[in-house]
Design a protein around this motif. Structure first.
Motif, PDB file in Angstrom:
ATOM      1  N   THR B 136       0.807  -1.218   0.000  1.00 41.00           N
ATOM      2  CA  THR B 136       0.000   0.000   0.000  1.00 41.00           C
ATOM      3  C   THR B 136       0.844   1.274   0.000  1.00 41.00           C
ATOM      4  O   THR B 136       0.306   2.367  -0.115  1.00 41.00           O
ATOM      5  N   THR B 137       2.170   1.115   0.127  1.00 36.51           N
ATOM      6  CA  THR B 137       3.042   2.293   0.024  1.00 36.51           C
ATOM      7  C   THR B 137       3.379   2.516  -1.455  1.00 36.51           C
ATOM      8  O   THR B 137       3.751   1.557  -2.128  1.00 36.51           O
ATOM      9  N   PRO B 138       3.231   3.751  -1.976  1.00 33.77           N
ATOM     10  CA  PRO B 138       3.555   4.008  -3.392  1.00 33.77           C
ATOM     11  C   PRO B 138       5.000   3.579  -3.687  1.00 33.77           C
ATOM     12  O   PRO B 138       5.893   3.871  -2.882  1.00 33.77           O
ATOM     13  N   PRO B 139       5.242   2.866  -4.813  1.00 37.07           N
ATOM     14  CA  PRO B 139       6.562   2.300  -5.117  1.00 37.07           C
ATOM     15  C   PRO B 139       7.712   3.303  -5.000  1.00 37.07           C
ATOM     16  O   PRO B 139       8.743   2.983  -4.413  1.00 37.07           O
ATOM     17  N   ASP B 140       7.547   4.516  -5.522  1.00 34.29           N
ATOM     18  CA  ASP B 140       8.632   5.503  -5.465  1.00 34.29           C
ATOM     19  C   ASP B 140       8.990   5.827  -4.022  1.00 34.29           C
ATOM     20  O   ASP B 140      10.157   5.921  -3.646  1.00 34.29           O
ATOM     21  N   LYS B 141       7.943   5.997  -3.241  1.00 34.25           N
ATOM     22  CA  LYS B 141       8.149   6.340  -1.844  1.00 34.25           C
ATOM     23  C   LYS B 141       8.803   5.175  -1.094  1.00 34.25           C
ATOM     24  O   LYS B 141       9.718   5.358  -0.278  1.00 34.25           O
ATOM     25  N   LEU B 142       8.341   3.950  -1.411  1.00 35.61           N
ATOM     26  CA  LEU B 142       8.880   2.760  -0.753  1.00 35.61           C
ATOM     27  C   LEU B 142      10.372   2.617  -1.030  1.00 35.61           C
ATOM     28  O   LEU B 142      11.170   2.330  -0.125  1.00 35.61           O
ATOM     29  N   MET B 143      10.774   2.841  -2.306  1.00 33.58           N
ATOM     30  CA  MET B 143      12.184   2.695  -2.681  1.00 33.58           C
ATOM     31  C   MET B 143      13.072   3.673  -1.907  1.00 33.58           C
ATOM     32  O   MET B 143      14.220   3.361  -1.589  1.00 33.58           O
ATOM     33  N   ALA B 144      12.522   4.834  -1.592  1.00 31.59           N
ATOM     34  CA  ALA B 144      13.310   5.845  -0.878  1.00 31.59           C
ATOM     35  C   ALA B 144      13.232   5.682   0.639  1.00 31.59           C
ATOM     36  O   ALA B 144      13.880   6.419   1.385  1.00 31.59           O
ATOM     37  N   SER B 145      12.439   4.682   1.081  1.00 30.52           N
ATOM     38  CA  SER B 145      12.225   4.492   2.532  1.00 30.52           C
ATOM     39  C   SER B 145      13.273   3.575   3.148  1.00 30.52           C
ATOM     40  O   SER B 145      13.907   2.782   2.449  1.00 30.52           O
ATOM     41  N   THR B 146      13.405   3.703   4.451  1.00 33.40           N
ATOM     42  CA  THR B 146      14.195   2.724   5.210  1.00 33.40           C
ATOM     43  C   THR B 146      13.219   1.699   5.788  1.00 33.40           C
ATOM     44  O   THR B 146      12.043   1.997   5.978  1.00 33.40           O
TER      45      THR B 146
END
Lengths: 285, 250
Positions: B136-146
């Protein structure tokens, strides 16, 4: 001394308890028999979480708990370990046990922990040191503690106090209570050639908040004299039951713990030991 | 004669040392071997603590050799804390230097795995993220997340087949073959479980543990193994309650 609070387990009942072993978790919840309370070794519950802490939380809702420290080194020449005191304060703070006790012994030298309850001589100097340490423990942990009599394998030539006088004086100076280990009394008296009944008669019974019972092993010294070892690995010996009966008749009922720490048996065997203590306690009900 | 604790302690850990003078049997005779009760208690109780901590090392070297090894270890590294649950942390270094074991290059890493399992058992509890939170996290945001991993998670990377050695000795697994293995220790609820990581998995977890973003962990894993399978790794982590938060990259 602490006032009674609304917590249902603010004191240990005058019934048998057992030293808690994780293999008895289900048995205790399903079939506790005569067991009314549990004792844990404080140091085994100083991790951050996981099963030990979860089990302890669960058991403490059902049973009165006693926290018994084995690592504080109250008789040590050095200062008490502030990190360890803080861990103890934390454990006692969240568990809110009905009782907290430690030993008249030392186990830490400098920063080295020797994992045994080592003996100390009974002199004015050691009395002051132990009393100061107990003051500090009670101050930091925020409650009264019980101090347990040791099992002795040897005596110090430099000692100037009888053990019973030494314990009485510490209790007087610090306000602490005492934990009377009846097996230790028997082991020490046998090993040092003294009389168990005289020891019990001299013990300040009004200060006893808890009794310990345990099994011992038999060995011999260089001269063929009996040398009993406080091994906690078998049933309580017959003469120790007889001495316990004498203590209870003299002092009235007290919370009485069966300690079985090595070669821990299946639950029915441990429960049978507790049931035997219950029958003796009922004679003075 | 006054027996101070320095004297008592010195005689305690050296079986060949003279027993202190000033100790008796209570009836005027020197204490003699009564002092050895304490020597024995210390050596036996610390040896037992090491046996509990290192069951695989014990199987690999044999019971008799383990007792000798433990006897040498406890004199070189007596405990520095009353928490026996953490005693033995110096074992990997000790095994690498101890004459009888130093040619067995895999032993220190097996000991590291055993320490990791024990640490995991006592580590703090932590609630995992919802299993669907990654989707449910947008892919772009997920990739930049820890991704925060559970306090009970441990990573052991080794040039030796440490997982296979553990499994062979503790769980009846097949005979180990000479592979490098990265092992993840995870605790779904209360029981730590060693999991053999697929290619790239060690680099992936190591990068996540350093606090870097998911995209960086994927890059590190792909450099290590071209066939790195992200969804397989995430399934391992999610299925074992090992991800505790999705955070913003610093």
């Amino acid at each position: 001394m602490l006032d009674a609070s609304s917590h249902p387990f603010d004191r240990l009942p005058n019934t048998p308890g057992v030293g808690y072993k994780p293999q008895h978790f289900s048995d205790l919840l399903e079939n506790p028999g005569s067991v009314g309370w549990l004792e844990i070794h404080a140091e085994n519950y100083m991790g951050d979480g996981g099963r030990p802490i979860a089990q302890l939380r669960h058991l403490s809702e059902r049973f009165a708990m006693s926290v018994h420290g084995v690592g504080l080194s109250i008789g040590g020449e050095g200062r008490l370990d502030p990190d360890h005191l803080a861990r103890l304060k934390n454990l006692v703070g969240w568990l809110k046990p009905a009782s907290f006790s430690e030993h008249l012994a030392w186990s830490t030298h400098d920063t080295e922990f020797l994992n045994d309850l080592l003996p100390l001589p009974y002199t004015d100097e050691t009395l002051t040191r132990v009393a100061d340490h107990i003051d500090e423990v009670q101050e930091v942990v925020g409650r009264r503690m019980l101090l347990e009599n040791p099992s002795s394998y040897l005596a110090f030539d430099e000692s100037t106090y009888e053990e019973t006088d030494f314990l009485r004086e510490i209790a007087k100076r610090t306000g602490c209570g005492l934990l009377l280990d009846v097996n230790n009394v028997f082991v020490s008296a046998t090993n040092l050639g003294t009389d168990t009944i005289s020891y019990i008669d001299a013990f300040p019974m009004d200060l006893v908040g808890e009794i310990h019972l345990a099994g011992h092993d038999e060995d011999h010294d260089d001269h063929g004299r009996p040398l009993l070892i406080d091994s906690h690995g078998r049933e309580v010996a017959e003469p120790v039951w007889a001495l316990y009966d004498y203590v209870i008749k003299a002092a009235g009922p007290r919370p009485s713990l069966i300690e079985w720490d090595n070669d821990v048996p299946d639950w029915p065997i441990l429960e049978a030991e507790a049931a035997r203590a219950a029958r003796i306690l009922e004679t003075v009900g | 004669m006054i027996v101070d604790q320095t004297t008592f302690r010195a005689a305690l850990l050296s079986p060949e040392a003279e027993r202190p003078i000033g100790l008796s049997d209570g009836e005027g005779q020197p204490a003699g071997r009564r002092f050895d009760v304490y020597r024995n208690n210390v050596a036996v109780s610390l040896t037992e603590a090491l046996e509990t901590a290192f069951p695989v090392i014990r199987k690999l070297v044999g019971e008799t050799n383990f007792k000798l090894l433990a006897g040498a270890f406890l004199r070189q590294h007596p405990p520095s804390s009353p928490l026996m649950m953490f005693y033995g942390a110096e074992m990997p270094r000790f095994l690498a230097a101890f004459e009888p074991t130093k040619s067995l290059g895999y032993l220190p890493d097996v000991a590291r795995l055993e320490l990791a399992i024990r640490e995991s058992y006592h580590a703090a509890d932590a609630a995992p993220i919802e299993p669907t939170a990654l989707q449910t996290t947008p892919p772009d945001k997920l990739m930049a997340s820890t991704l925060s991993l559970a306090p009970a998670l441990r990573l052991v990377r080794s040039p030796w087949p440490v997982f296979a050695l553990w499994q062979f000795n503790m769980a009846g697994g097949p005979k180990p073959e000479a592979n490098a293995e990265d092992v993840l220790v995870v605790r779904t609820e209360y029981d730590p479980e060693p999991v053999l990581l697929p290619p790239g998995g060690g680099a992936f977890i190591e990068t996540l543990l350093s606090g870097a973003a998911l995209s960086e962990a994927i890059s590190a894993a792909s450099r290590d193994a071209q066939d790195f399978d992200l969804s397989h790794l995430l399934t391992i982590l999610i299925g074992r309650n090992a991800i505790t938060a999705i955070g913003e990259s610093p």
